[in-house]
Design an enzyme around this catalytic site. Sequence first.
Site, short mmCIF file in Angstrom:
data_model
loop_
_atom_site.label_atom_id
_atom_site.label_comp_id
_atom_site.label_asym_id
_atom_site.label_seq_id
_atom_site.Cartn_x
_atom_site.Cartn_y
_atom_site.Cartn_z
N CYS A 1 -2.99 -2.48 6.29
CA CYS A 1 -3.18 -1.14 6.85
C CYS A 1 -4.55 -1.00 7.50
O CYS A 1 -4.75 -0.15 8.36
CB CYS A 1 -2.95 -0.05 5.80
SG CYS A 1 -4.00 -0.21 4.34
N GLN B 1 -5.05 -0.58 -4.68
CA GLN B 1 -5.72 -1.69 -5.38
C GLN B 1 -6.49 -1.21 -6.59
O GLN B 1 -6.50 -1.87 -7.64
CB GLN B 1 -6.64 -2.42 -4.40
CG GLN B 1 -7.32 -3.62 -5.00
CD GLN B 1 -8.14 -4.39 -3.97
OE1 GLN B 1 -7.83 -4.37 -2.77
NE2 GLN B 1 -9.18 -5.07 -4.42
N CYS C 1 0.86 -1.19 0.00
CA CYS C 1 0.00 0.00 0.00
C CYS C 1 0.89 1.24 0.00
O CYS C 1 1.80 1.36 0.83
CB CYS C 1 -0.87 -0.04 1.25
SG CYS C 1 -1.51 1.55 1.77
N GLU C 2 0.65 2.14 -0.93
CA GLU C 2 1.52 3.32 -1.03
C GLU C 2 1.29 4.33 0.10
O GLU C 2 2.11 5.21 0.32
CB GLU C 2 1.36 4.01 -2.38
CG GLU C 2 0.04 4.70 -2.60
CD GLU C 2 -0.04 5.37 -3.97
OE1 GLU C 2 -0.71 6.41 -4.06
OE2 GLU C 2 0.54 4.85 -4.95
N HIS C 3 0.19 4.19 0.83
CA HIS C 3 -0.09 5.15 1.90
C HIS C 3 0.65 4.82 3.20
O HIS C 3 1.03 5.74 3.94
CB HIS C 3 -1.60 5.21 2.19
CG HIS C 3 -2.39 5.58 0.99
ND1 HIS C 3 -3.56 4.94 0.62
CD2 HIS C 3 -2.18 6.52 0.03
CE1 HIS C 3 -4.03 5.47 -0.49
NE2 HIS C 3 -3.21 6.42 -0.87
N HIS C 4 0.83 3.52 3.49
CA HIS C 4 1.48 3.13 4.74
C HIS C 4 2.66 2.18 4.53
O HIS C 4 3.32 1.80 5.48
CB HIS C 4 0.47 2.45 5.67
CG HIS C 4 -0.74 3.27 5.96
ND1 HIS C 4 -1.92 3.14 5.26
CD2 HIS C 4 -0.93 4.29 6.84
CE1 HIS C 4 -2.79 4.02 5.70
NE2 HIS C 4 -2.23 4.73 6.65
N HIS D 1 -5.99 -5.96 3.32
CA HIS D 1 -5.05 -4.85 3.49
C HIS D 1 -4.58 -4.77 4.93
O HIS D 1 -5.39 -4.56 5.83
CB HIS D 1 -5.72 -3.53 3.09
CG HIS D 1 -6.02 -3.43 1.63
ND1 HIS D 1 -5.33 -2.56 0.80
CD2 HIS D 1 -6.90 -4.08 0.84
CE1 HIS D 1 -5.78 -2.69 -0.44
NE2 HIS D 1 -6.73 -3.60 -0.44
#
Length: 196
Positions: free
Chosen positions: A159, A129, A88-91, A157
């Site tokens: 996250c 995703q 996941c690019e956010h976390h 996920h």
Amino acid sequence: MSSLIPFSDEQDPRLVELQQHYRRILELVEPVPDREGLVKTPLRVAKTILDFTSGYTIDPAAILRSAMFKEDYSQMVIVKDIDFYSLCEHHMLPFYGKAHVAYIPNGYITGLSKIARVVDAFARRLQVQERMTSQIKDCIQDTLQPLGVMVVIEASHMCMQMRGVEKQNSITTTSDFTGAFRQAKTRQEFMNLISR
């Protein structure tokens, strides 16, 4: 599990720099950053992150073109239950699950394993995703020019499971499609076949 080659280039300059950054992270979060169990951790994590992001160095369209064959077949081709792991690019926490891919040939087919390799090439990047679903669809549509493509991805996920709302059993499903799959009947046939 992956069809991509794990990272192993000890001479890659990124490896040295990443090790230094991970060593600094350990110094910030671990009271005893030089204890025995952590001595090689910066190197291992650096190799891992380069492995998990190795998809940036791969051309997914070239994968399809490497086994593209002229064939007079115009019924649905489905490769389902393709396992994948992504970040996941956010976390920068993993998300993982299964991709189901279908296309209806229009004069050309590709090797079945190439579909799985395309999924891996896009999964091995910092991702969301939704984007990954569309990238796989677009790559197959643009390269093979089939009558239609449909991609469904089901993923868990970390996250959402390890932090934030901490919902361990949640599954996220995304889909995208082109051409013949715009017809509800064709989409339903695909969904019926992957649910068996």
